[in-house]
Design a protein around this motif. Structure first.
Motif, PDB file in Angstrom:
ATOM      1  N   GLU A 220      44.726  70.866  23.278  1.00 32.95           N
ATOM      2  CA  GLU A 220      44.978  72.067  23.427  1.00 32.95           C
ATOM      3  C   GLU A 220      43.448  72.647  23.728  1.00 32.95           C
ATOM      4  OE1 GLU A 220      46.615  73.984  20.040  1.00 32.95           O
ATOM      5  OE2 GLU A 220      48.541  73.965  20.861  1.00 32.95           O
ATOM      6  N   GLY A 221      43.307  73.814  24.385  1.00 34.34           N
ATOM      7  CA  GLY A 221      41.963  74.254  24.535  1.00 34.34           C
ATOM      8  C   GLY A 221      40.973  73.340  25.441  1.00 34.34           C
ATOM      9  N   TRP A 258      49.669  76.965  30.612  1.00 36.48           N
ATOM     10  CA  TRP A 258      48.441  76.797  31.373  1.00 36.48           C
ATOM     11  C   TRP A 258      48.116  78.160  31.883  1.00 36.48           C
ATOM     12  CZ3 TRP A 258      44.973  73.072  31.352  1.00 36.48           C
ATOM     13  CH2 TRP A 258      44.023  72.956  32.390  1.00 36.48           C
ATOM     14  N   THR A 259      46.603  78.561  31.509  1.00 35.91           N
ATOM     15  CA  THR A 259      46.192  79.856  31.936  1.00 35.91           C
ATOM     16  C   THR A 259      45.681  79.943  33.473  1.00 35.91           C
ATOM     17  OG1 THR A 259      43.952  79.654  31.198  1.00 35.91           O
ATOM     18  CG2 THR A 259      45.703  80.301  29.519  1.00 35.91           C
ATOM     19  N   ASN A 267      45.379  76.855  26.659  1.00 34.65           N
ATOM     20  CA  ASN A 267      45.958  75.806  27.337  1.00 34.65           C
ATOM     21  C   ASN A 267      46.316  74.812  26.507  1.00 34.65           C
ATOM     22  OD1 ASN A 267      45.243  76.931  29.816  1.00 34.65           O
ATOM     23  ND2 ASN A 267      43.399  75.856  30.099  1.00 34.65           N
ATOM     24  N   ARG A 268      47.580  74.235  26.973  1.00 35.15           N
ATOM     25  CA  ARG A 268      47.885  73.016  26.091  1.00 35.15           C
ATOM     26  C   ARG A 268      48.823  72.108  27.116  1.00 35.15           C
ATOM     27  NH1 ARG A 268      52.031  75.424  22.836  1.00 35.15           N
ATOM     28  NH2 ARG A 268      53.816  74.389  23.768  1.00 35.15           N
ATOM     29  N   LEU A 269      48.167  70.886  27.235  1.00 36.15           N
ATOM     30  CA  LEU A 269      48.823  69.819  28.030  1.00 36.15           C
ATOM     31  C   LEU A 269      49.216  68.665  26.871  1.00 36.15           C
ATOM     32  CD1 LEU A 269      45.712  69.140  30.483  1.00 36.15           C
ATOM     33  CD2 LEU A 269      47.749  70.394  30.892  1.00 36.15           C
TER      34      LEU A 269
END
Length: 281
Positions: A220-221, A258-259, A267-269
């Motif tokens: 994240e981030g 996703w921003t 954000n988180r992938l």
């Protein structure tokens, strides 16, 4: 020939900081041509006002700018030279950022261990029909490619409209960094029993992905931005090898949230790697 305003190549070398050998090379390549060459001795003479040009050439070459590019920049407008230097500065800052991140990642792995930084889990991935746009590139072109590819993919998807069955994801068929190119595929999963895409532009295809088991971790981030995200790939790869599994396909980067801004805290992938039981020898 009045030589009072000329410097012989030895003195010019001292003034410019370029060796005599380098000056001869730049003369032969057309980058810095002497003002006068003695027809008998072949000795080169340069105007005094060429010293600053020679110093600029020395600085540009120290930045690893190729000789042909140096000649083009010096022959062009000052604005082009400024733009090239600013681009070189941005690239150098980016390389420094990558190196700094790599050092921090290595220190973290040495002191904490990869699995303490990234928790790896296993999930079952369903069979999927996906809309795909692919290209072979390195990391420098990745962001621009993905933005353009998803614009095209969503435009095609909107004609159906397609029913999405999960988040967008990217498949990497190899190492994609500043030194290596690989096939990268932007993917949109959609319902196979619903509306189907039509009039696909060149380079866009529909693909069937089989059901598969995935080893996954989430970031994240800032940890989801390059190059920090590379640590997540390493952690999943370490987990796969450490637990005796086999790699069963291209790794996926799944957009869980996703921003559009790479280092946004929201954000988180998910890094998801297809795995299989190792084949018996």
């Amino acid at each position: 020939m009045d030589r009072r305003n000329l410097l012989p190549i030895g003195q010019f070398s001292q003034a410019s900081g370029l060796s005599v050998t380098a000056l001869r090379h730049y003369d032969a390549s057309g980058v810095l041509v002497p003002a006068f060459v003695d027809p008998v001795s072949g000795y080169r003479y340069f105007r005094r006002d060429q010293v600053r040009t020679a110093q600029s050439i020395r600085a540009l070459r120290q930045l690893d700018i190729p000789v042909e590019e140096v000649r083009r920049l010096l022959d062009g407008r000052e604005e082009e030279l400024v733009a090239a230097l600013e681009a070189r500065l941005r690239a150098a800052e980016r390389r420094l950022e990558v190196q700094r991140s790599m050092v921090h990642s290595l220190l973290s792995r040495l002191t904490e261990g990869a699995e303490m930084t990234h928790r790896v889990t296993v999930r079952q991935g369903a069979a999927e029909r996906i809309l795909v746009r692919g290209a072979t590139l390195d990391n420098s072109g990745l962001d621009a490619f993905l933005r353009g590819a998803y614009e095209e993919l969503y435009e095609v998807a909107g004609r159906g409209p397609l029913t999405f069955t999960g988040p967008a994801f990217v498949r990497f068929h190899g190492v994609c960094d500043d030194e290596n190119e690989t096939l990268v595929e932007a993917c949109l999963p959609f319902w196979e029993d619903g509306a189907q895409p039509t009039d696909l532009p060149e380079g866009m295809t529909v693909r069937e992905l089989p059901e598969t088991t995935l080893a996954c971790t989430e970031v994240e981030g800032a940890a989801a931005a390059f190059p920090q995200v590379l640590g997540a790939y390493d952690s999943v790869a370490d987990w796969i090898t450490g637990h005796g599994f086999a790699f069963a396909g291209p790794v996926r980067m799944v957009y869980r949230r996703w921003t559009g801004t790479p280092d946004a805290p929201e954000n988180r992938l998910e890094i998801a790697w297809p795995i299989d039981e190792p084949a018996d020898d």
